[in-house]
Scaffold this motif. Structure first.
Motif: not given
Length: 333
Positions: A308-312
């Motif tokens: 949902q945030l495209s965070w990693q």
């Protein structure tokens, strides 16, 4: 993340003199934000806030989040659009030595902020820094819907704050009332972070840096203990990404978020020590073999943040440790 997103935005950080708070303030200033901080004075000497001259180019108010009047005045002065609540932290072990202070600072400090938000005219997004220790350790990978539990006072207080935040999200700041309050709130659950400038007495990395500077080998109590290692740059990136999402998507993203590292960032304490030593001393890494499987700390499942945030996380475990060793080597130089 857009390079111009933070330019000119007013941001309010509680706990900006702490390790993560200072790194967050530096990153936001670099991105062009107008940063305001509210915090107690730095708790250690040395400390990253002073070493990195974090206070330059931002507005700092030194106060206690338990002082609701001072907190409200500082928040109103900032006219901030985004709030990061990092104050009221502290180590797990030393929280047993100051139980009342831990609970009053984290719980009542958070309530004070939430009450201030009820009267703000400018804030649109709020991120509360939580912990991976709020969960009941019932399985290897923990998801946001898993039950919360108590432990050390510092961890239990964070769990209490998450429950209080959930209460406000069902009442005052309910998503269906967004057109009235216009504030999206989220809890960022993450583990401890490593990086340059952590001078906490409880910090394993700080102890390791001092030992290497003195030419000594740090005695390891649990070299086979396997831990997840997250660099502070990734921690800061996670907080900024969540806040940006709240601004752009509103209450759709309100609630709890796991922002942690996966199995690729797991490593034993012994292995991490060898990498740190090799980087600090400009030598090759000695091969390290686990004597046994050792203990494994629970991991946060952060698929929600990825989807949902495209965070990693982007800093590998080896690079995280090497960058940290380089920072302390330069600090002592």
């Amino acid at each position: 993340m857009s390079s111009d997103f933070w330019r000119g935005r007013k941001v309010f950080i509680t706990g900006h003199t702490g390790f993560r708070g200072s790194h967050l303030a530096l990153a936001l200033k670099k991105a062009g934000a107008e940063v305001f901080g509210f915090s107690l004075s730095p708790s250690t000497n040395p400390n990253f806030f002073e070493v990195a001259n974090v206070g330059q180019g931002m507005s700092s108010t030194f106060g206690d989040v338990r002082d609701g009047t001072a907190l409200k005045a500082s928040l109103e002065f900032s006219q901030a659009e985004v709030v990061f609540h990092l104050a009221g932290g502290g180590g797990l072990r030393d929280s047993w030595d100051k139980v009342s202070e831990t609970y009053s600072s984290q719980v009542m400090g958070s309530v004070n902020l939430l009450e201030c938000l009820r009267e703000t005219a400018t804030v649109r997004a709020v991120v509360f820094l939580s912990s991976d220790k709020v969960y009941r350790p019932s399985k290897t990978e923990l998801v946001e819907s898993d039950p919360l539990a108590g432990g050390a006072p510092a961890a239990t207080a964070k769990a209490c704050v998450d429950l209080i935040l959930e209460s406000y999200l069902q009442g005052v700041f309910a998503p269906e009332k967004y057109n009235k309050h216009k504030i999206a709130l989220a809890s960022a659950r993450m583990g401890s972070a490593i990086g340059g400038g952590d001078f906490s007495p409880e910090s394993f990395i700080w102890q390791l840096a001092q030992a290497n500077q003195a030419g000594l080998d740090l005695p390891l109590k649990n070299p086979d203990s396997i831990r997840p290692w997250m660099h502070v740059d990734d921690a800061v990136s996670a907080l900024r990404t969540l806040a940006q999402g709240l601004l752009e998507q509103g209450p759709k993203l309100s609630g709890a978020w796991n922002l942690g590292v996966g199995t690729s960032h797991q490593m034993s304490v012994g292995q991490a020590t060898e990498i740190f030593k090799a980087q600090y001393r400009n030598s090759s890494v000695k091969e390290f073999t686990l004597a046994s499987k050792g203990s494994t700390h629970g991991l946060l499942n952060s698929e929600k943040a990825l989807n949902q945030l495209s965070w990693q996380p982007h800093v590998s475990v080896e690079v995280s440790i090497q960058k940290t060793a380089d920072w302390y080597k330069q600090y002592f130089a």
